[in-house]
Design a protein around this motif. Structure first.
Motif, PDB file in Angstrom:
ATOM      1  N   PHE A  13       0.827  -1.202   0.000  1.00  0.00           N
ATOM      2  CA  PHE A  13       0.000   0.000   0.000  1.00  0.00           C
ATOM      3  C   PHE A  13       0.870   1.265   0.000  1.00  0.00           C
ATOM      4  O   PHE A  13       0.609   2.225  -0.737  1.00  0.00           O
ATOM      5  N   ILE A  14       1.927   1.254   0.828  1.00  0.00           N
ATOM      6  CA  ILE A  14       2.839   2.408   0.886  1.00  0.00           C
ATOM      7  C   ILE A  14       3.520   2.626  -0.457  1.00  0.00           C
ATOM      8  O   ILE A  14       3.669   3.762  -0.935  1.00  0.00           O
ATOM      9  N   ILE A  15       3.926   1.519  -1.087  1.00  0.00           N
ATOM     10  CA  ILE A  15       4.600   1.630  -2.389  1.00  0.00           C
ATOM     11  C   ILE A  15       3.649   2.235  -3.420  1.00  0.00           C
ATOM     12  O   ILE A  15       4.032   3.104  -4.208  1.00  0.00           O
ATOM     13  N   LEU A  16       2.394   1.773  -3.403  1.00  0.00           N
ATOM     14  CA  LEU A  16       1.411   2.302  -4.350  1.00  0.00           C
ATOM     15  C   LEU A  16       1.170   3.798  -4.115  1.00  0.00           C
ATOM     16  O   LEU A  16       1.059   4.590  -5.064  1.00  0.00           O
ATOM     17  N   VAL A  17       1.075   4.158  -2.828  1.00  0.00           N
ATOM     18  CA  VAL A  17       0.878   5.582  -2.495  1.00  0.00           C
ATOM     19  C   VAL A  17       2.051   6.413  -2.984  1.00  0.00           C
ATOM     20  O   VAL A  17       1.890   7.500  -3.559  1.00  0.00           O
ATOM     21  N   ILE A  18       3.259   5.892  -2.777  1.00  0.00           N
ATOM     22  CA  ILE A  18       4.455   6.612  -3.213  1.00  0.00           C
ATOM     23  C   ILE A  18       4.465   6.768  -4.736  1.00  0.00           C
ATOM     24  O   ILE A  18       4.792   7.829  -5.276  1.00  0.00           O
ATOM     25  N   ILE A  19       4.090   5.669  -5.405  1.00  0.00           N
ATOM     26  CA  ILE A  19       4.081   5.714  -6.877  1.00  0.00           C
ATOM     27  C   ILE A  19       3.066   6.750  -7.368  1.00  0.00           C
ATOM     28  O   ILE A  19       3.373   7.570  -8.243  1.00  0.00           O
ATOM     29  N   PHE A  20       1.861   6.685  -6.809  1.00  0.00           N
ATOM     30  CA  PHE A  20       0.813   7.603  -7.276  1.00  0.00           C
ATOM     31  C   PHE A  20       1.116   9.058  -6.911  1.00  0.00           C
ATOM     32  O   PHE A  20       0.732   9.975  -7.630  1.00  0.00           O
ATOM     33  N   THR A  21       1.795   9.276  -5.787  1.00  0.00           N
ATOM     34  CA  THR A  21       2.103  10.655  -5.391  1.00  0.00           C
ATOM     35  C   THR A  21       3.403  11.145  -6.013  1.00  0.00           C
ATOM     36  O   THR A  21       3.773  12.308  -5.827  1.00  0.00           O
ATOM     37  N   SER A  22       4.105  10.307  -6.729  1.00  0.00           N
ATOM     38  CA  SER A  22       5.370  10.696  -7.346  1.00  0.00           C
ATOM     39  C   SER A  22       5.175  11.273  -8.752  1.00  0.00           C
ATOM     40  O   SER A  22       6.106  11.837  -9.317  1.00  0.00           O
ATOM     41  N   PHE A  23       3.991  11.111  -9.310  1.00  0.00           N
ATOM     42  CA  PHE A  23       3.739  11.593 -10.673  1.00  0.00           C
ATOM     43  C   PHE A  23       2.577  12.590 -10.664  1.00  0.00           C
ATOM     44  O   PHE A  23       1.575  12.392  -9.968  1.00  0.00           O
ATOM     45  N   VAL A  24       2.757  13.623 -11.450  1.00  0.00           N
ATOM     46  CA  VAL A  24       1.729  14.683 -11.573  1.00  0.00           C
ATOM     47  C   VAL A  24       1.416  14.876 -13.048  1.00  0.00           C
ATOM     48  O   VAL A  24       2.322  15.091 -13.858  1.00  0.00           O
ATOM     49  N   SER A  25       0.143  14.802 -13.381  1.00  0.00           N
ATOM     50  CA  SER A  25      -0.300  15.045 -14.760  1.00  0.00           C
ATOM     51  C   SER A  25      -0.763  16.501 -14.877  1.00  0.00           C
ATOM     52  O   SER A  25      -1.684  16.922 -14.168  1.00  0.00           O
ATOM     53  N   VAL A  26      -0.117  17.241 -15.761  1.00  0.00           N
ATOM     54  CA  VAL A  26      -0.430  18.668 -15.948  1.00  0.00           C
ATOM     55  C   VAL A  26      -1.186  18.840 -17.260  1.00  0.00           C
ATOM     56  O   VAL A  26      -0.712  18.412 -18.314  1.00  0.00           O
ATOM     57  N   LYS A  27      -2.350  19.473 -17.214  1.00  0.00           N
ATOM     58  CA  LYS A  27      -3.154  19.673 -18.408  1.00  0.00           C
ATOM     59  C   LYS A  27      -2.533  20.707 -19.336  1.00  0.00           C
ATOM     60  O   LYS A  27      -1.777  21.584 -18.909  1.00  0.00           O
ATOM     61  N   GLN A  28      -2.903  20.628 -20.604  1.00  0.00           N
ATOM     62  CA  GLN A  28      -2.444  21.602 -21.582  1.00  0.00           C
ATOM     63  C   GLN A  28      -2.992  22.992 -21.224  1.00  0.00           C
ATOM     64  O   GLN A  28      -4.143  23.133 -20.835  1.00  0.00           O
ATOM     65  N   ASN A  49       4.672  14.516 -15.125  1.00  0.00           N
ATOM     66  CA  ASN A  49       5.880  14.996 -14.453  1.00  0.00           C
ATOM     67  C   ASN A  49       6.106  14.211 -13.150  1.00  0.00           C
ATOM     68  O   ASN A  49       5.155  13.746 -12.519  1.00  0.00           O
ATOM     69  N   PHE A  50       7.373  14.116 -12.766  1.00  0.00           N
ATOM     70  CA  PHE A  50       7.750  13.419 -11.525  1.00  0.00           C
ATOM     71  C   PHE A  50       8.036  14.443 -10.444  1.00  0.00           C
ATOM     72  O   PHE A  50       8.630  15.490 -10.690  1.00  0.00           O
ATOM     73  N   LYS A  51       7.603  14.115  -9.217  1.00  0.00           N
ATOM     74  CA  LYS A  51       7.944  14.947  -8.065  1.00  0.00           C
ATOM     75  C   LYS A  51       8.296  14.038  -6.890  1.00  0.00           C
ATOM     76  O   LYS A  51       7.844  12.892  -6.819  1.00  0.00           O
ATOM     77  N   GLU A  56       8.027  17.411  -2.092  1.00  0.00           N
ATOM     78  CA  GLU A  56       7.576  18.435  -3.034  1.00  0.00           C
ATOM     79  C   GLU A  56       6.045  18.474  -3.026  1.00  0.00           C
ATOM     80  O   GLU A  56       5.387  17.426  -3.062  1.00  0.00           O
ATOM     81  N   ASN A  57       5.538  19.682  -2.999  1.00  0.00           N
ATOM     82  CA  ASN A  57       4.097  19.853  -2.895  1.00  0.00           C
ATOM     83  C   ASN A  57       3.596  20.752  -4.025  1.00  0.00           C
ATOM     84  O   ASN A  57       4.262  21.711  -4.420  1.00  0.00           O
ATOM     85  N   VAL A  58       2.411  20.435  -4.559  1.00  0.00           N
ATOM     86  CA  VAL A  58       1.796  21.272  -5.603  1.00  0.00           C
ATOM     87  C   VAL A  58       1.191  22.499  -4.919  1.00  0.00           C
ATOM     88  O   VAL A  58       0.198  22.399  -4.193  1.00  0.00           O
ATOM     89  N   TYR A  59       1.815  23.674  -5.168  1.00  0.00           N
ATOM     90  CA  TYR A  59       1.344  24.906  -4.510  1.00  0.00           C
ATOM     91  C   TYR A  59       0.129  25.487  -5.240  1.00  0.00           C
ATOM     92  O   TYR A  59      -0.861  25.853  -4.608  1.00  0.00           O
ATOM     93  N   SER A  60       0.233  25.583  -6.563  1.00  0.00           N
ATOM     94  CA  SER A  60      -0.898  26.136  -7.332  1.00  0.00           C
ATOM     95  C   SER A  60      -0.815  25.687  -8.776  1.00  0.00           C
ATOM     96  O   SER A  60       0.258  25.311  -9.268  1.00  0.00           O
TER      97      SER A  60
END
Length: 313
Positions: A13-28, A49-51, A56-60
């Protein structure tokens, strides 16, 4: 379920959480600002994108697309007339440079504060411009108002990371009393222009008529002059033919030893006949005495002799 199995599930579960929180999809059309413990770190462009998870936190998320806002506000002219504006403001992020994105992300607390500052800045700029103009000038200065606002806002918005794309003043109105008076002024000006045009048209018509009449008089006078000249030429030719005929008749009568005064007497009687036939009067007074007739014949014979001498010369 044993302790080992529970531990394995937790790890997965931790690995999955890390994987899902490590990538960010940014819209066009969107830029994502990343911070680390509240401090700016970097930006993420459209795509996957990878974070660093949990650090690292998404500020805006900042849209770089064009945005619009409608404005309604009031201004006062130099001569104390209320002017009501309805406008549309079109703006966007200046560019995708890192410094620009940082200004957009951190200059204002939130989008609401940005919009409030932007609207108040536009309204203040227009009010300051209108306050120096008279009510009658505002409607014809629409383009000047837009150019003035753009000139004032470009520097300010650039410091915020934005660019003013366009400002459209869709509607400019006044109080009802002023609108009615403006309508009356326009109507009176239209009536004045119509009267001036009618006067000009009447003047042109009269001028053309006078020119036509003058030309007609000139043509008539020219025709009369030519007719008189032709009549004179005809009379001269008639007299010449009469004189020539009298000369021939006189020669023939002289050759026959006849008195040429008979010709003059015949002409005199023919003249009397012509007078009686063509005169408009009812009575012709002639001195028919012998002395007067002899006097007339002598004058006509003298004229005949004078003409004969001229022909011989």
């Amino acid at each position: 379920m044993g302790t080992g199995e529970i531990t394995t599930i937790i790890i997965i579960f931790i690995i999955l959480v890390i994987i899902f929180t490590s990538f960010v999809s940014v819209k066009q059309g969107t830029i994502v600002v990343i911070t680390v413990f509240g401090k700016y770190r970097r930006i993420l462009t459209p795509g996957l994108n990878f974070k660093v998870p949990f650090i690292e936190n998404v500020y805006s998320k900042i849209s770089i697309q064009n945005r619009s806002v409608e404005l309604e506000f009031q201004a006062v002219t130099f001569d104390q007339a209320n002017v009501y504006f309805k406008a549309m403001l079109l703006y966007s992020v200046l560019d995708q440079q890192e410094e620009t994105i940082k200004n957009v992300a951190f200059k204002f607390v939130d989008e609401r504060n940005l919009m409030q500052a932007l609207i108040r800045t536009v309204e203040g700029s227009i009010r300051a411009f209108v306050a120096t103009k008279r009510q009658s000038e505002v409607l014809i200065l629409r383009r000047d108002i837009v150019e003035h606002v753009k000139e004032q806002l470009d520097v300010i918005l650039e410091g915020w990371g934005y660019h003013l794309q366009d400002l459209q003043l869709n509607d400019i109105t006044f109080d009802d009393v002023i609108m009615k008076s403006m309508s009356q002024v326009v109507a009176s000006n239209n009536l004045k222009a119509a009267a001036e045009n009618e006067g000009q048209a009447l003047l042109i018509t009269k001028t053309k008529a006078a020119e036509a009449e003058g030309n007609a008089i000139k043509i008539s006078a020219q025709a009369e002059r030519e007719a008189a000249q032709l009549r004179g030429q005809g009379i001269a030719l008639f007299r010449e033919e009469v004189a020539r005929g009298m000369t021939v008749a006189a020669k023939e009568m002289a050759g026959a030893n006849m008195d040429t005064s008979v010709i003059l007497f015949t002409m005199w009687t023919e003249s009397i006949k012509h007078f009686s036939e063509n005169s408009k009067g009812n009575v012709i007074f002639l001195d028919g005495s012998t002395d007067q007739m002899q006097h007339t014949l002598k004058e006509m014979m003298a004229l005949n002799l004078l003409h004969t001498d001229n022909v011989k010369k």
